[in-house]
Design a protein around this motif. Structure first.
Motif, short mmCIF file in Angstrom:
data_model
loop_
_atom_site.label_atom_id
_atom_site.label_comp_id
_atom_site.label_asym_id
_atom_site.label_seq_id
_atom_site.Cartn_x
_atom_site.Cartn_y
_atom_site.Cartn_z
N VAL A 145 0.67 -1.11 0.02
CA VAL A 145 0.08 -0.02 0.05
C VAL A 145 0.97 1.40 -0.01
CG1 VAL A 145 -1.49 1.25 1.36
CG2 VAL A 145 -1.90 -1.07 1.02
N VAL A 146 1.96 1.24 0.91
CA VAL A 146 2.89 2.33 0.71
C VAL A 146 3.38 2.61 -0.71
CG1 VAL A 146 5.18 3.07 1.51
CG2 VAL A 146 3.67 2.29 3.25
N VAL A 147 3.80 1.55 -1.31
CA VAL A 147 4.06 1.60 -2.68
C VAL A 147 3.24 2.24 -3.58
CG1 VAL A 147 5.05 0.19 -4.75
CG2 VAL A 147 5.77 -0.43 -2.45
N THR A 157 1.63 -8.97 -4.57
CA THR A 157 3.07 -8.41 -4.58
C THR A 157 3.36 -7.95 -5.94
OG1 THR A 157 4.13 -10.54 -4.52
CG2 THR A 157 3.78 -9.50 -2.45
N ALA A 158 2.77 -8.10 -7.00
CA ALA A 158 2.90 -7.89 -8.13
C ALA A 158 3.43 -6.38 -8.40
CB ALA A 158 1.83 -7.90 -9.23
N PRO A 169 13.82 6.49 -12.83
CA PRO A 169 13.96 6.78 -11.57
C PRO A 169 12.95 6.39 -10.40
CG PRO A 169 12.84 8.50 -12.84
CD PRO A 169 13.42 7.48 -13.58
N LEU A 170 13.31 5.82 -9.26
CA LEU A 170 12.56 5.40 -8.10
C LEU A 170 12.61 6.37 -6.97
CD1 LEU A 170 14.46 2.02 -7.67
CD2 LEU A 170 12.60 2.32 -9.26
N SER A 171 11.26 6.33 -6.55
CA SER A 171 10.87 7.38 -5.50
C SER A 171 11.40 6.68 -4.29
CB SER A 171 9.46 7.63 -5.50
OG SER A 171 8.70 6.54 -4.96
N LEU A 172 11.59 7.42 -3.08
CA LEU A 172 12.01 6.97 -1.67
C LEU A 172 10.70 6.50 -1.17
CD1 LEU A 172 13.89 7.14 0.57
CD2 LEU A 172 12.96 9.14 1.22
N ARG A 173 9.64 6.85 -1.40
CA ARG A 173 8.63 5.98 -0.92
C ARG A 173 8.28 4.47 -1.44
NH1 ARG A 173 2.50 8.80 -0.85
NH2 ARG A 173 3.53 10.20 0.46
N SER A 174 8.58 4.53 -2.77
CA SER A 174 8.52 3.08 -3.27
C SER A 174 9.73 2.21 -2.76
CB SER A 174 8.44 3.12 -4.96
OG SER A 174 9.69 3.71 -5.11
N ILE A 175 10.77 2.69 -2.56
CA ILE A 175 12.01 2.04 -2.04
C ILE A 175 11.50 1.48 -0.45
CG2 ILE A 175 14.37 1.93 -1.36
CD1 ILE A 175 14.67 3.72 -3.70
N LEU A 176 11.21 2.57 0.35
CA LEU A 176 10.57 2.32 1.54
C LEU A 176 9.49 1.22 1.58
CD1 LEU A 176 10.89 5.86 3.34
CD2 LEU A 176 12.44 4.10 3.66
N GLY A 177 8.49 1.42 0.77
CA GLY A 177 7.49 0.36 0.93
C GLY A 177 7.99 -1.01 0.55
N ALA A 178 8.70 -1.31 -0.29
CA ALA A 178 9.30 -2.54 -0.92
C ALA A 178 10.04 -3.14 0.20
CB ALA A 178 10.18 -2.12 -2.33
N ALA A 195 10.47 -7.28 4.23
CA ALA A 195 10.54 -7.69 5.48
C ALA A 195 9.48 -8.47 5.89
CB ALA A 195 10.50 -6.58 6.57
N GLY A 196 8.34 -8.17 5.53
CA GLY A 196 7.11 -9.32 5.95
C GLY A 196 7.10 -10.76 5.29
N ILE A 197 7.90 -10.54 3.87
CA ILE A 197 8.11 -11.62 3.19
C ILE A 197 9.15 -12.51 3.88
CG2 ILE A 197 8.64 -12.58 0.85
CD1 ILE A 197 7.53 -10.35 -0.33
N ALA A 198 10.11 -12.08 4.22
CA ALA A 198 11.24 -12.70 5.08
C ALA A 198 10.74 -13.48 6.39
CB ALA A 198 12.44 -11.83 5.43
N LEU A 199 9.73 -12.60 6.82
CA LEU A 199 9.27 -13.24 8.25
C LEU A 199 8.42 -14.25 7.82
CD1 LEU A 199 8.73 -13.04 11.11
CD2 LEU A 199 6.73 -11.37 10.74
N LEU A 200 7.67 -14.31 6.59
CA LEU A 200 6.82 -15.40 6.26
C LEU A 200 7.77 -16.77 5.87
CD1 LEU A 200 4.08 -16.17 5.70
CD2 LEU A 200 4.13 -15.36 3.56
N PHE A 201 8.61 -16.13 5.19
CA PHE A 201 9.76 -17.41 5.00
C PHE A 201 10.40 -18.13 5.93
CE2 PHE A 201 8.87 -16.32 0.52
CZ PHE A 201 9.10 -17.32 -0.42
N GLY A 202 10.52 -17.20 6.81
CA GLY A 202 11.17 -17.62 8.03
C GLY A 202 10.23 -18.68 8.90
N LEU A 203 8.81 -18.24 8.98
CA LEU A 203 7.93 -19.07 9.59
C LEU A 203 7.92 -20.40 8.89
CD1 LEU A 203 5.22 -16.38 10.44
CD2 LEU A 203 6.70 -17.78 12.07
N ALA A 204 7.79 -20.29 7.49
CA ALA A 204 7.70 -21.72 6.87
C ALA A 204 8.74 -22.68 6.86
CB ALA A 204 7.64 -21.35 5.27
N ASP A 205 10.07 -22.14 7.13
CA ASP A 205 11.07 -22.76 7.44
C ASP A 205 11.17 -23.41 8.61
OD1 ASP A 205 13.65 -23.52 5.93
OD2 ASP A 205 14.76 -22.48 7.50
N VAL A 206 10.67 -23.11 9.80
CA VAL A 206 10.78 -23.62 10.99
C VAL A 206 9.35 -24.55 11.39
CG1 VAL A 206 12.15 -21.73 12.07
CG2 VAL A 206 9.55 -21.68 12.16
N SER A 207 8.45 -24.26 10.50
CA SER A 207 7.35 -25.13 10.60
C SER A 207 7.38 -26.56 10.14
CB SER A 207 6.31 -24.57 10.05
OG SER A 207 6.11 -24.19 8.65
#
Length: 300
Positions: free
Chosen positions: A136-138, A259-260, A274-283, A288-300
């Motif tokens: 949504v930030v992006v 996530t398209a 050019p990339l805006s600061l907002r799009s970079i921060l949102g990404a 970070a959320g995707i990494a957390l989800l993959f971390g949960l999948a890896d330990v489950s």
């Protein structure tokens, strides 16, 4: 490793949808949204049949609950859902329609919980919320054109309806894959066949002239670009989508499929745009959320 198949399939499907969107514009298509939806199905269905035959995954069609569920989910998600989406696009413009599309992940999670008792763990809910926040930030950089669009109640209803149909179709497909002997490729084929057939019948009844004009419109379209877009955005993406929901909760699958817009950021960078600061921060937030989800999948 098996726990990572679902998330990886969903993210790859989102990438293919992004690339297909860019290729559709490259093709310079004169096809309307409805015609494009029809052509995509007509081209992708035989490709799924061929893939099923070569991989030995093609099953005999049986009159069982899984078949009926998948056929119905194709009509709801592809025929009705896409029609409502394009209707919202016409009335609200791309920016507001895209925002309403992000109702689909919570709808899918809620429907899976209510209808199938398939709840999400608290950590998964947090990860999904972080991903959606980043997305949504992006997309929150409201273009000037969006300010001039007058919000109509019919457009909002169409956008909400499209998200609901998409979520319901995904949950029905998830149930068929989890409870019955059905593989993702066959699920993708049945859904696309049902969606394409229902759309064809609707056009024959309501607007047969649109079918007649499709061939003429194709003459003005770059067919190589169009075919590549269909292979990536329909044939491979819907196969990957069904693979994703065979392994993970529909709410999580729908979140990762959404996530398209994130994939456009590295593509823009590679094209020296050019990339805006907002799009970079949102990404970064979404990653970070995707990494957390993959971390949960890896330990489950």
């Amino acid at each position: 490793m098996e726990n990572l198949i679902g998330p990886l399939a969903a993210l790859t499907a989102a990438l293919f949808w992004t690339l297909a969107t860019l290729l559709y514009s490259q093709a310079g298509s004169y096809l309307s949204a409805t015609q494009l939806n029809l052509v995509k199905g007509i081209v992708a269905c035989p490709l799924l049949l061929i893939a099923g035959w070569f991989t030995g995954q093609l099953l005999t069609l049986e009159a069982n609950p899984a078949t009926y569920l998948l056929l119905a989910s194709g009509v709801i998600g592809i025929t009705l859902g896409d029609t409502l989406y394009f209707s919202a696009l016409r009335r609200l413009g791309p920016w507001h329609t895209m925002l309403l599309e992000y109702l689909a992940p919570p709808f899918a999670a809620l429907l899976a919980w209510v209808l199938l008792a398939q709840g999400m763990r608290l950590q998964e809910v947090v990860a999904a919320a972080i991903i959606i926040l980043g997305i949504v930030v992006v997309i929150s950089e409201k273009p000037a054109a969006a300010k001039r669009v007058e919000l109509s109640s019919s457009g909002i209803a169409a956008g909400v309806g499209a998200a609901l149909c998409q979520a319901l179709g995904l949950v029905m497909s998830f149930h068929a894959l989890q409870e019955f002997n059905m593989n993702p490729l066959n699920a993708a084929l049945l859904r696309l066949l049902a969606g394409t057939l229902a759309l064809t019948i609707a056009l024959l009844i309501l607007k047969p002239s649109l079918l007649a004009s499709t061939r003429a419109a194709l003459r003005h379209t770059s067919l190589p670009w169009l075919l590549v877009a269909i292979v990536m955005g329909t044939f491979l993406a819907i196969w990957l989508q069904q693979t994703a929901i065979a392994y993970i909760n529909p709410g999580l699958a729908q979140t990762l499929l959404a996530t398209a817009p994130l994939w456009l950021i590295p593509i823009q960078w590679l094209r020296s745009q050019p990339l805006s600061l907002r799009s970079i921060l949102g990404a970064l937030v979404a990653v970070a959320g995707i990494a957390l989800l993959f971390g949960l999948a890896d330990v489950s």
